[in-house]
Design a protein around this motif. Structure first.
Motif, short mmCIF file in Angstrom:
data_model
loop_
_atom_site.label_atom_id
_atom_site.label_comp_id
_atom_site.label_asym_id
_atom_site.label_seq_id
_atom_site.Cartn_x
_atom_site.Cartn_y
_atom_site.Cartn_z
N GLY A 108 -2.52 0.02 3.60
CA GLY A 108 -2.37 -0.19 5.03
C GLY A 108 -1.01 -0.68 5.46
O GLY A 108 -0.70 -0.67 6.64
N GLU B 56 -7.53 -3.58 5.34
CA GLU B 56 -7.92 -2.18 5.35
C GLU B 56 -7.20 -1.41 4.25
O GLU B 56 -6.12 -1.78 3.82
N ASP B 57 -7.85 -0.36 3.80
CA ASP B 57 -7.27 0.56 2.83
C ASP B 57 -7.58 1.98 3.29
O ASP B 57 -8.59 2.21 3.97
N SER B 58 -6.76 2.91 2.90
CA SER B 58 -7.05 4.33 3.08
C SER B 58 -7.11 4.97 1.71
O SER B 58 -6.27 4.68 0.85
N TYR C 32 -7.00 8.66 0.16
CA TYR C 32 -6.73 10.06 0.44
C TYR C 32 -7.25 10.90 -0.72
O TYR C 32 -6.99 10.59 -1.88
N THR D 212 -9.80 11.95 4.11
CA THR D 212 -9.38 10.56 4.07
C THR D 212 -10.57 9.66 4.36
O THR D 212 -11.37 9.95 5.25
N TRP E 164 -11.37 5.72 5.40
CA TRP E 164 -10.74 4.52 5.94
C TRP E 164 -11.66 3.35 5.68
O TRP E 164 -12.79 3.31 6.18
N ASP F 93 -14.58 4.86 8.68
CA ASP F 93 -14.38 6.20 9.24
C ASP F 93 -13.93 7.12 8.11
O ASP F 93 -13.48 6.65 7.06
#
Length: 117
Positions: free
Chosen positions: A27, A61-63, A65, A76, A78, A93
């Protein structure tokens, strides 16, 4: 009882088992040395808990991919930390792709969480 970290590690391991390359971003746009703080994992890699625990959950938060091994974006996830200690609400999400939905649904089934259609 599951934890958010249990669910996060399961998301990464499930994606790798499906043959996806996984990129984890915490993030932040850059680290102190000017580089993006990202971890790249290639399938079918075995990833030690310590590596995942260092890459996940350090920020709010982390994403995650999901790509093909050659880099084509497939989806992705979220992650927002702190919504529910069990991890049921960790995935805040996701892109509406088969790859993202399949990974999340497989993990949700394994923990007894809601499955998305």
């Amino acid at each position: 009882m599951s934890t958010e970290m249990d669910v996060a590690k399961a998301l990464v391991r499930t994606a790798l088992a499906k043959g996806y390359r996984v990129v984890i971003w915490d993030g932040f746009s850059e680290t102190d040395d000017g580089l993006r703080d990202m971890l790249y994992l290639m399938p079918p890699g075995e990833v030690p808990d310590a590596v995942l625990e260092d890459a996940l959950g350090r920020t709010e938060e982390d994403s995650i991919y999901l790509t093909t091994p050659d880099g084509k974006h497939l989806g992705t996830l979220w992650l927002i930390w702190g919504n529910d200690p069990s991890g049921e609400e960790l995935v805040a999400d996701m892109t509406s792709t088969d790859a993202a939905r399949d990974v999340v649904n497989d993990v949700n089934r394994s923990f007894g969480f809601e499955v998305y259609e």
